[in-house]
Write a protein that holds these residues in place. Structure first.
Motif, PDB file in Angstrom:
ATOM      1  N   ASP A  37       0.802  -1.219   0.000  1.00 49.53           N
ATOM      2  CA  ASP A  37       0.000   0.000   0.000  1.00 49.53           C
ATOM      3  C   ASP A  37       0.837   1.272   0.000  1.00 49.53           C
ATOM      4  OD1 ASP A  37      -2.923  -0.860   0.304  1.00 49.53           O
ATOM      5  OD2 ASP A  37      -1.868  -2.116   1.745  1.00 49.53           O
ATOM      6  N   LEU A  95       2.402   1.103   9.507  1.00 50.87           N
ATOM      7  CA  LEU A  95       1.286   0.319  10.059  1.00 50.87           C
ATOM      8  C   LEU A  95       0.553  -0.301   8.886  1.00 50.87           C
ATOM      9  CD1 LEU A  95      -0.853  -0.423  12.310  1.00 50.87           C
ATOM     10  CD2 LEU A  95      -1.957   1.748  11.749  1.00 50.87           C
ATOM     11  N   ALA A  96       0.320  -1.587   8.945  1.00 51.62           N
ATOM     12  CA  ALA A  96      -0.459  -2.224   7.871  1.00 51.62           C
ATOM     13  C   ALA A  96      -1.125  -3.491   8.388  1.00 51.62           C
ATOM     14  CB  ALA A  96       0.435  -2.563   6.674  1.00 51.62           C
ATOM     15  N   VAL A  97      -2.306  -3.737   7.849  1.00 52.31           N
ATOM     16  CA  VAL A  97      -3.049  -4.969   8.138  1.00 52.31           C
ATOM     17  C   VAL A  97      -3.400  -5.583   6.779  1.00 52.31           C
ATOM     18  CG1 VAL A  97      -5.230  -5.872   9.079  1.00 52.31           C
ATOM     19  CG2 VAL A  97      -3.946  -4.133  10.345  1.00 52.31           C
ATOM     20  N   ARG A 102      -8.988  -6.478   7.434  1.00 47.61           N
ATOM     21  CA  ARG A 102      -9.224  -5.088   7.848  1.00 47.61           C
ATOM     22  C   ARG A 102     -10.651  -4.904   8.357  1.00 47.61           C
ATOM     23  NH1 ARG A 102      -6.041  -2.273   2.739  1.00 47.61           N
ATOM     24  NH2 ARG A 102      -4.013  -3.160   3.316  1.00 47.61           N
ATOM     25  N   GLY A 103     -10.798  -3.895   9.225  1.00 48.14           N
ATOM     26  CA  GLY A 103     -12.129  -3.567   9.724  1.00 48.14           C
ATOM     27  C   GLY A 103     -12.537  -4.368  10.952  1.00 48.14           C
ATOM     28  N   TYR A 104     -11.597  -5.139  11.512  1.00 50.48           N
ATOM     29  CA  TYR A 104     -11.894  -5.932  12.706  1.00 50.48           C
ATOM     30  C   TYR A 104     -11.177  -5.404  13.954  1.00 50.48           C
ATOM     31  CZ  TYR A 104     -13.629  -9.598   9.550  1.00 50.48           C
ATOM     32  OH  TYR A 104     -14.323 -10.318   8.611  1.00 50.48           O
ATOM     33  N   GLY A 105     -10.540  -4.270  13.846  1.00 49.35           N
ATOM     34  CA  GLY A 105      -9.876  -3.714  15.022  1.00 49.35           C
ATOM     35  C   GLY A 105      -8.437  -4.179  15.211  1.00 49.35           C
ATOM     36  N   VAL A 106      -7.862  -4.862  14.220  1.00 48.81           N
ATOM     37  CA  VAL A 106      -6.479  -5.349  14.374  1.00 48.81           C
ATOM     38  C   VAL A 106      -5.512  -4.168  14.493  1.00 48.81           C
ATOM     39  CG1 VAL A 106      -4.609  -6.690  13.328  1.00 48.81           C
ATOM     40  CG2 VAL A 106      -6.982  -7.475  13.113  1.00 48.81           C
ATOM     41  N   ALA A 107      -5.652  -3.183  13.601  1.00 47.89           N
ATOM     42  CA  ALA A 107      -4.758  -2.014  13.653  1.00 47.89           C
ATOM     43  C   ALA A 107      -4.946  -1.248  14.956  1.00 47.89           C
ATOM     44  CB  ALA A 107      -5.005  -1.103  12.453  1.00 47.89           C
ATOM     45  N   THR A 108      -6.197  -1.139  15.408  1.00 45.09           N
ATOM     46  CA  THR A 108      -6.454  -0.444  16.678  1.00 45.09           C
ATOM     47  C   THR A 108      -5.676  -1.124  17.804  1.00 45.09           C
ATOM     48  OG1 THR A 108      -8.657   0.179  15.919  1.00 45.09           O
ATOM     49  CG2 THR A 108      -8.278   0.272  18.292  1.00 45.09           C
ATOM     50  N   THR A 130       0.070  10.712   7.857  1.00 41.80           N
ATOM     51  CA  THR A 130      -0.759   9.817   7.048  1.00 41.80           C
ATOM     52  C   THR A 130      -1.388  10.601   5.902  1.00 41.80           C
ATOM     53  OG1 THR A 130      -2.449   8.102   7.098  1.00 41.80           O
ATOM     54  CG2 THR A 130      -2.885  10.046   8.424  1.00 41.80           C
ATOM     55  N   ASN A 134      -6.514   8.963   3.377  1.00 40.30           N
ATOM     56  CA  ASN A 134      -6.556   7.632   4.014  1.00 40.30           C
ATOM     57  C   ASN A 134      -7.576   7.654   5.164  1.00 40.30           C
ATOM     58  OD1 ASN A 134      -6.118   5.152   5.156  1.00 40.30           O
ATOM     59  ND2 ASN A 134      -3.889   5.236   4.945  1.00 40.30           N
ATOM     60  N   PRO A 136      -9.587   5.291   6.569  1.00 40.03           N
ATOM     61  CA  PRO A 136      -9.499   4.320   7.672  1.00 40.03           C
ATOM     62  C   PRO A 136      -8.411   4.690   8.678  1.00 40.03           C
ATOM     63  CG  PRO A 136      -9.675   3.170   5.575  1.00 40.03           C
ATOM     64  CD  PRO A 136      -9.505   4.621   5.251  1.00 40.03           C
ATOM     65  N   ARG A 139      -9.491   7.831  10.697  1.00 38.42           N
ATOM     66  CA  ARG A 139     -10.538   7.484  11.671  1.00 38.42           C
ATOM     67  C   ARG A 139      -9.954   6.765  12.862  1.00 38.42           C
ATOM     68  NH1 ARG A 139     -16.403   5.789   9.755  1.00 38.42           N
ATOM     69  NH2 ARG A 139     -16.386   4.996  11.882  1.00 38.42           N
ATOM     70  N   ARG A 143      -9.862   8.426  16.542  1.00 38.23           N
ATOM     71  CA  ARG A 143     -10.644   7.733  17.587  1.00 38.23           C
ATOM     72  C   ARG A 143      -9.763   7.460  18.803  1.00 38.23           C
ATOM     73  NH1 ARG A 143     -11.094   2.602  17.470  1.00 38.23           N
ATOM     74  NH2 ARG A 143     -11.022   2.366  15.208  1.00 38.23           N
TER      75      ARG A 143
HETATM   76  C1  LIG Z   1      -5.262   1.694   7.968  1.00 42.26           C
HETATM   77  C2  LIG Z   1      -5.301   0.225   8.338  1.00 42.26           C
HETATM   78  C3  LIG Z   1      -3.990  -0.153   9.040  1.00 42.26           C
HETATM   79  C4  LIG Z   1      -6.468  -0.036   9.287  1.00 42.26           C
HETATM   80  O1  LIG Z   1      -6.433  -1.401   9.702  1.00 42.26           O
HETATM   81  P1  LIG Z   1      -7.738  -2.101  10.359  1.00 42.26           P
HETATM   82  O2  LIG Z   1      -7.290  -3.300  11.105  1.00 42.26           O
HETATM   83  O3  LIG Z   1      -8.765  -2.288   9.322  1.00 42.26           O
HETATM   84  O4  LIG Z   1      -8.197  -0.956  11.366  1.00 42.26           O
HETATM   85  P2  LIG Z   1      -9.332  -1.009  12.469  1.00 42.26           P
HETATM   86  O5  LIG Z   1     -10.291  -2.119  12.141  1.00 42.26           O
HETATM   87  O6  LIG Z   1      -8.687  -1.062  13.808  1.00 42.26           O
HETATM   88  O7  LIG Z   1      -9.999   0.428  12.308  1.00 42.26           O
HETATM   89  C5  LIG Z   1     -10.228   0.975  11.031  1.00 42.26           C
HETATM   90  C6  LIG Z   1     -11.201   2.120  11.114  1.00 42.26           C
HETATM   91  O8  LIG Z   1     -11.430   2.615   9.797  1.00 42.26           O
HETATM   92  C7  LIG Z   1     -12.780   2.414   9.429  1.00 42.26           C
HETATM   93  N1  LIG Z   1     -12.773   2.057   8.016  1.00 42.26           N
HETATM   94  C8  LIG Z   1     -12.251   0.960   7.453  1.00 42.26           C
HETATM   95  N2  LIG Z   1     -12.417   1.033   6.108  1.00 42.26           N
HETATM   96  C9  LIG Z   1     -13.048   2.198   5.859  1.00 42.26           C
HETATM   97  C10 LIG Z   1     -13.474   2.870   4.689  1.00 42.26           C
HETATM   98  N3  LIG Z   1     -13.279   2.329   3.479  1.00 42.26           N
HETATM   99  N4  LIG Z   1     -14.070   4.083   4.801  1.00 42.26           N
HETATM  100  C11 LIG Z   1     -14.258   4.633   6.012  1.00 42.26           C
HETATM  101  N5  LIG Z   1     -13.855   4.062   7.167  1.00 42.26           N
HETATM  102  C12 LIG Z   1     -13.266   2.861   7.088  1.00 42.26           C
HETATM  103  C13 LIG Z   1     -13.263   1.311  10.326  1.00 42.26           C
HETATM  104  O9  LIG Z   1     -14.679   1.357  10.439  1.00 42.26           O
HETATM  105  C14 LIG Z   1     -12.560   1.685  11.621  1.00 42.26           C
HETATM  106  O10 LIG Z   1     -13.105   2.820  12.237  1.00 42.26           O
HETATM  107  P3  LIG Z   1     -14.232   2.716  13.379  1.00 42.26           P
HETATM  108  O11 LIG Z   1     -13.713   1.748  14.397  1.00 42.26           O
HETATM  109  O12 LIG Z   1     -14.348   4.101  13.873  1.00 42.26           O
HETATM  110  O13 LIG Z   1     -15.441   2.181  12.690  1.00 42.26           O
HETATM  111  C15 LIG Z   1      -5.506  -0.682   7.087  1.00 42.26           C
HETATM  112  O14 LIG Z   1      -6.612  -0.184   6.356  1.00 42.26           O
HETATM  113  C16 LIG Z   1      -4.284  -0.750   6.176  1.00 42.26           C
HETATM  114  O15 LIG Z   1      -3.397  -1.583   6.367  1.00 42.26           O
HETATM  115  N6  LIG Z   1      -4.216   0.135   5.171  1.00 42.26           N
HETATM  116  C17 LIG Z   1      -3.093   0.179   4.235  1.00 42.26           C
HETATM  117  C18 LIG Z   1      -1.835   0.718   4.914  1.00 42.26           C
HETATM  118  C19 LIG Z   1      -2.100   2.042   5.572  1.00 42.26           C
HETATM  119  O16 LIG Z   1      -2.815   2.881   5.048  1.00 42.26           O
HETATM  120  N7  LIG Z   1      -1.480   2.244   6.736  1.00 42.26           N
HETATM  121  C20 LIG Z   1      -1.615   3.458   7.518  1.00 42.26           C
HETATM  122  C21 LIG Z   1      -0.524   4.405   7.137  1.00 42.26           C
HETATM  123  S1  LIG Z   1      -0.454   5.705   8.319  1.00 42.26           S
END
Ligand SMILES: CC(C)(COP(=O)(O)OP(=O)(O)OC[C@H]1O[C@@H](n2cnc3c(N)ncnc32)[C@H](O)[C@@H]1OP(=O)(O)O)[C@@H](O)C(=O)NCCC(=O)NCCS
Length: 186
Positions: A37, A95-97, A102-108, A130, A134, A136, A139, A143
């Protein structure tokens, strides 16, 4: 693995701290996960710069079934002695998942582990950049209490802009506010 499909998150995901002995097993997977990514891929030296010095601030989420890598966070913590008083600044570098998880709170969970580890080491603040688009990542960090401290125009090689985000871990005293590298108050 088809990254376009959504997986069911395995129960009891394992979260572990990175250690040097794990390099042969996990560094290739870390690079591949992060570079998917990135608009500007990092060389192996960049990964080693962080992982060798701050292994204690880097965490991985592993699939309990086969110990494969699902997520990773890479950080550092440095003292900025040019500030008065010196600031202990944590930095979330990567940071990457994996897409299906994604969307299960792993990054959190990974970010919380990194925040705890840096707070334990007496960090004053944690910063990161960031991409402004971006959603996600924005957010997730907002949060957890990160604030937008600055917009960085055309910050990335692909021309897109970024936000610098900061999480203050100590009570803020405006009279001690340090100038950042660009001479602006954070
Ligand atoms: C950013 C990233 C690490 C998040 O990982 P994740 O495990 O999905 O994160 P979480 O589940 O803990 O939380 C993601 C949040 O984004 C929200 N989200 C996910 N996809 C979304 C989308 N397409 N649009 C809006 N919000 C979105 C989720 O609902 C959640 O927020 P919420 O808890 O307030 O609802 C992942 O998307 C990723 O690896 N992206 C590519 C690499 C990257 O961008 N890294 C960050 C660089 S700083």
């Amino acid at each position: 693995m088809d990254l376009g499909q959504h997986a069911t998150l395995p129960a009891d995901l394992r979260y572990i701290q990175y250690e040097h002995v794990l390099e042969a097993r996990y560094l290739p997977a870390i690079r591949s996960l992060i570079s998917k990514d990135l608009s500007e891929p990092y060389s192996i030296y960049v990964y080693r710069y962080f992982l060798c010095q701050w292994a204690h601030l880097c965490f991985m989420a592993l699939n309990p079934e086969d110990s494969s890598l699902i997520g990773v966070i890479i950080c550092k913590l440095e003292v900025h002695s040019s500030h008065s008083p010196p600031t202990r600044r944590g930095y979330i570098a990567m940071l990457a998942v994996a897409a299906p998880y994604r969307g299960y709170g792993v990054a959190t969970s990974l970010v919380k582990m990194a925040i705890d580890a840096m707070a334990k080491r007496n960090a004053d603040e944690i910063v990161l950049e960031t991409e402004e688009t971006n959603i996600p990542a924005m957010r997730l960090y907002e949060r957890l209490g990160f604030l937008r401290s600055k917009k960085l125009h055309r910050y990335y090689l692909n021309g897109s802009s970024a936000y610098r985000l900061v999480l203050l871990l100590k009570p803020f005293d405006p009279s001690l506010a340090p100038d950042d590298e660009d001479g602006q108050i954070l």
